[in-house]
Design an enzyme around this catalytic site. Structure first.
Site: not given
Lengths: 339, 339
Positions: B131, B285, B314
């Site tokens: 991320s 995601d 995610h």
């Protein structure tokens, strides 16, 4: 002088599914086209979240998706939408911080009474809906199987999925984070909350590809921020916040099997639908996914699964500004009605 | 006596990309394992949104995804995360309502200075991140191409996509709808806003299928609501709201090409990466989509596109509670490092 463009039908002592009684439930509706002598050309087109009939009647007209030169189309406004009985127009003891909860059972029960009482319509040629409108169309098919010849359910579900509930909880959280929220009511207009609501909604209603391809620029917005403010914030700033919470609760509780007749048995509730049914998810819808729609379509005896190939996400089903998806819907509805 | 489990590195007169200067920028970091004599076994593992090193070091250990028996692993805490320089710990004239904006250029510039000054590390065996951590890893590869041998970028992007920005705007709107938001600062802890933030986040971080399959029940939550409160609201209630806004701004502005070196040329910025690079999106995601990742991977000379097949959205890239996705990452990283 204000001339409303809709009629009001009053249901005295209307019992809501949750057990409260409205002394005078009001159902606001508008009709388009002419009912034929045999009363066989009626299309019911219930409203979607936040919408009133004027927001969704663009698809009605001669040679449009719902052809008013051939069909008699009725838009009943959903309870909670500000025209029919809603937090914004209810008198005490309702209103204030004690809104009644409306369910789709309430919506379709009132609509059926309207159709019988005012128009003597016993059977619909079609129940058409998008999103929460399609939830109502599916409820019609399941609760009144003999009364619905066809259903077109666009970007919707018969039972709200867990993920969809989380999406709604995010919206509710954003709206009720506002300083005007007093725990059970808004003390004044929650401007911040309404703007936040619009921003949260914006991410869900269109697909990632819609934003990637910057379709908002083609729509005349000058930037992403311009689109968020002038489309999304504006859309919700003109709504009553309590009404938004009311309809959100109806959506969250939407479950075609959650009623006395089916007692939570989804297979039975969907299996009861006799209508020829089109289940039309958008292929990129982020909260009414095509996977969920397919699972439900498989439980409806006479259903066709016909996804709308589109990057417009949930908006594929309300394509006021999208001629390709309009044409897709128009063709699908024409085929369904010609059957 | 409070014994911090991290070190602080001070950068005097640190110039931020936006043009402000921090008299004393602080970089909090922790190391794991031992640096070898040739300084060739260093792995940099920057933090993700909202996280501190203790939130993400579960994947470090002997025979874990990042193997501390063979590698020297450094977690630098991102600016804004509450341990490194952040709204919550800056003195006036910063802090209050005048937070500086941090960019990933600031993060990686400070990290590079730390590695050289404290550890005399000139080249990383691997920059690993999930991320926002992977955003930093990719920035490393582009801004210091000679200094990064390998990159593993998990569920991330080199440039934040328009849809991702809309997602972030929804989060920001929910948080700043709170009564405690005074237009440029929080006057007190925005409890409502933090809870709303958690609820909005919950819908985005996991996939529709995750919720459909009720995986939260397997994780020990007793209901969807229990999951929303005890996981999502709790996660953000323990964060500083100003820090959340600071990191959100860093994320929103993340663009590997937005710097003096590449002047907005994404092709050049990605094309400059020399590292052997694994681009690993999660297949479900919702805000770092695999489509976006594939498009970026195609612009990186030595990249392999290796999506994680998972319904964890995610969270496929931070699978603390998901052994299958852990194994996938472990295998991928092991192969990358053995090359």
């Amino acid at each position: 002088m204000f001339m409303p463009d809709f009629e009001l039908y009053t249901l005295p002592n209307f019992r809501l599914q949750t057990g409260l009684t409205l002394p005078e439930a009001k159902l606001a509706y508008r009709t388009y086209g002419a009912l034929n002598a045999s009363r066989s050309n009626a299309i019911l087109y219930p409203t979607s979240y936040g919408a009133q009939h004027t927001d969704i009647d663009w698809l009605i007209g001669p040679y449009r998706i719902l052809d008013s030169s051939r069909y008699f189309i009725i838009i009943p406004n959903m309870f909670g939408n500000g025209l029919s009985s809603s937090p914004s127009n209810l008198n005490e003891p309702f209103g204030g911080g004690r809104f009644p909860v409306f369910t789709h059972v309430d919506n379709v029960t009132a609509q059926r009474q309207l159709l019988r009482d005012v128009f003597e319509i016993e059977r619909l040629a079609l129940a058409y809906g998008w999103s929460m409108g399609a939830q109502q169309a599916l409820h019609w098919g399941s609760l009144f199987p003999d009364s619905v010849e066809r259903i077109a359910a666009v970007c919707s579900s018969a039972r709200t999925s867990p993920h969809n509930i989380v999406f709604l909880e995010g919206l509710r959280g954003a709206l009720t984070a506002d300083p005007a929220w007093a725990g059970d009511r808004f003390t004044t207009r929650p401007e911040r909350g309404l703007r936040a609501f619009g921003r949260v909604y914006a991410g869900w209603a269109l697909s990632q590809a819609f934003y990637r391809q910057k379709v908002y620029l083609e729509l005349g917005y000058s930037s992403l921020e311009d689109y968020l403010i002038r489309d999304w914030e504006a859309s919700f700033l003109r709504r009553d916040a309590s009404n938004l919470l009311s309809m959100l609760e109806t959506w969250k509780r939407s479950d075609i099997s959650d009623n006395d007749r089916y007692g939570g048995d989804l297979n039975a509730a969907l299996g009861a639908i006799q209508a020829k049914t089109l289940i039309m998810p958008g292929t990129t819808d982020l909260y009414f996914t095509q996977e969920d729609s397919l699972a439900e379509a498989r439980l409806i005896p006479n259903a066709q699964f016909r996804p709308i190939p589109s990057i417009w996400g949930h908006r594929a089903g309300n394509p006021a500004r999208n001629p390709v998806d309009q044409q897709f819907l128009k063709t699908a509805v024409a085929e369904l009605l010609s059957d």
